[in-house]
Design a protein around this motif. Sequence first.
Motif, PDB file in Angstrom:
ATOM      1  N   ASN A 195      -5.407  26.033   4.973  1.00  0.00           N
ATOM      2  CA  ASN A 195      -6.760  26.196   5.529  1.00  0.00           C
ATOM      3  C   ASN A 195      -7.799  25.490   4.681  1.00  0.00           C
ATOM      4  OD1 ASN A 195      -5.847  27.728   7.676  1.00  0.00           O
ATOM      5  ND2 ASN A 195      -6.147  29.667   6.624  1.00  0.00           N
ATOM      6  N   VAL A 196      -7.665  25.618   3.357  1.00  0.00           N
ATOM      7  CA  VAL A 196      -8.597  24.936   2.451  1.00  0.00           C
ATOM      8  C   VAL A 196      -8.485  23.426   2.621  1.00  0.00           C
ATOM      9  CG1 VAL A 196      -9.094  24.442   0.030  1.00  0.00           C
ATOM     10  CG2 VAL A 196      -8.703  26.791   0.762  1.00  0.00           C
ATOM     11  N   ARG A 197      -7.248  22.913   2.736  1.00  0.00           N
ATOM     12  CA  ARG A 197      -7.061  21.475   2.900  1.00  0.00           C
ATOM     13  C   ARG A 197      -7.672  20.987   4.216  1.00  0.00           C
ATOM     14  NH1 ARG A 197      -1.884  21.251   2.921  1.00  0.00           N
ATOM     15  NH2 ARG A 197      -1.570  20.791   5.115  1.00  0.00           N
ATOM     16  N   ARG A 198      -7.471  21.771   5.299  1.00  0.00           N
ATOM     17  CA  ARG A 198      -8.056  21.381   6.595  1.00  0.00           C
ATOM     18  C   ARG A 198      -9.575  21.374   6.536  1.00  0.00           C
ATOM     19  NH1 ARG A 198      -4.040  25.200   9.443  1.00  0.00           N
ATOM     20  NH2 ARG A 198      -2.246  23.863   9.793  1.00  0.00           N
ATOM     21  N   ARG A 199     -10.146  22.403   5.869  1.00  0.00           N
ATOM     22  CA  ARG A 199     -11.610  22.445   5.741  1.00  0.00           C
ATOM     23  C   ARG A 199     -12.129  21.248   4.958  1.00  0.00           C
ATOM     24  NH1 ARG A 199     -10.987  28.128   5.259  1.00  0.00           N
ATOM     25  NH2 ARG A 199     -10.900  27.957   3.005  1.00  0.00           N
ATOM     26  N   MET A 200     -11.421  20.905   3.892  1.00  0.00           N
ATOM     27  CA  MET A 200     -11.835  19.756   3.082  1.00  0.00           C
ATOM     28  C   MET A 200     -11.743  18.459   3.883  1.00  0.00           C
ATOM     29  SD  MET A 200     -10.262  20.612  -0.688  1.00  0.00           S
ATOM     30  CE  MET A 200     -10.766  19.024  -1.312  1.00  0.00           C
ATOM     31  N   GLU A 201     -10.651  18.320   4.652  1.00  0.00           N
ATOM     32  CA  GLU A 201     -10.491  17.115   5.476  1.00  0.00           C
ATOM     33  C   GLU A 201     -11.608  17.027   6.514  1.00  0.00           C
ATOM     34  OE1 GLU A 201      -6.579  17.552   7.043  1.00  0.00           O
ATOM     35  OE2 GLU A 201      -5.584  16.804   5.224  1.00  0.00           O
ATOM     36  N   LYS A 202     -11.970  18.181   7.107  1.00  0.00           N
ATOM     37  CA  LYS A 202     -13.058  18.186   8.095  1.00  0.00           C
ATOM     38  C   LYS A 202     -14.388  17.848   7.423  1.00  0.00           C
ATOM     39  CE  LYS A 202     -15.244  21.007  11.670  1.00  0.00           C
ATOM     40  NZ  LYS A 202     -16.600  20.629  11.287  1.00  0.00           N
ATOM     41  N   ASP A 203     -14.619  18.409   6.231  1.00  0.00           N
ATOM     42  CA  ASP A 203     -15.870  18.115   5.526  1.00  0.00           C
ATOM     43  C   ASP A 203     -15.971  16.636   5.176  1.00  0.00           C
ATOM     44  OD1 ASP A 203     -16.574  20.755   5.681  1.00  0.00           O
ATOM     45  OD2 ASP A 203     -15.982  21.255   3.622  1.00  0.00           O
ATOM     46  N   ARG A 256     -18.303  11.365   6.421  1.00  0.00           N
ATOM     47  CA  ARG A 256     -18.215   9.952   6.824  1.00  0.00           C
ATOM     48  C   ARG A 256     -18.944   9.706   8.140  1.00  0.00           C
ATOM     49  NH1 ARG A 256     -11.788   9.277   5.620  1.00  0.00           N
ATOM     50  NH2 ARG A 256     -11.921   9.037   3.351  1.00  0.00           N
ATOM     51  N   THR A 257     -18.725  10.631   9.089  1.00  0.00           N
ATOM     52  CA  THR A 257     -19.300  10.450  10.423  1.00  0.00           C
ATOM     53  C   THR A 257     -20.816  10.546  10.403  1.00  0.00           C
ATOM     54  OG1 THR A 257     -17.305  11.383  11.412  1.00  0.00           O
ATOM     55  CG2 THR A 257     -19.275  11.330  12.781  1.00  0.00           C
ATOM     56  N   TYR A 258     -21.347  11.508   9.654  1.00  0.00           N
ATOM     57  CA  TYR A 258     -22.792  11.769   9.679  1.00  0.00           C
ATOM     58  C   TYR A 258     -23.496  11.334   8.400  1.00  0.00           C
ATOM     59  CZ  TYR A 258     -21.132  14.620  13.545  1.00  0.00           C
ATOM     60  OH  TYR A 258     -20.523  15.046  14.701  1.00  0.00           O
TER      61      TYR A 258
END
Length: 199
Positions: A70-78, A83-85
């Motif tokens: 979960n922490v890794r997924r959150r970091m990847e999303k962040d 990058r996107t914004y």
Amino acid sequence: MMDDTNKPDTAGADAEIEKELEGVPEHMLGDEDDAEEESEPDLSAELEQLRNDLAEAKQETLYARADTQNVRRRMEKDVADARTYAATGFARDILSVADNLSRAVESIPEALREDEKFKGLVAGIEATQRELTKVFGQHGVERIAAMGLPLDPNQHQAMMEVPTDEHDPGTIVQEMQAGYMIKDRLLRPAMVGVAKKPD
């Protein structure tokens, strides 16, 4: 008849054994059979405890692994959002430049556009506006459609009501300031005038 002098002296050995066993609790000096019987239940209890500990350790490992994922997924999303914004702050600041450039292009009189002396200047301003729009598009910044559409509170900000019979109430009939989105996020709402029935 056997001479007593040839008999082994066991008294001394027994005394040494008794001396070594002094201080040992009596419950530990039982028969071997009793010791075996007592150890079997103890081993069963220990085995059951070890099984419980192993099951608990497995469960904790699964929880820890799930938390890590979960922490890794959150970091990847962040990271993806960053990058996107990444251009959000800069884009918001540069919108006033786009506004002024649009006003400049819209305010050029038709006669000035036809004047040979100013054709190059007008063409340069329009080319700059097109280039800015292109750069906005490369970074996911898009102008919000407004004129003739129903008011959308998520994208439009009603600044005034315009009495008219030509449009349905709630339809945008005037745009005072363009609105923009960056990807799927609102960068700035469009400031608009909305139609209403005449009194």
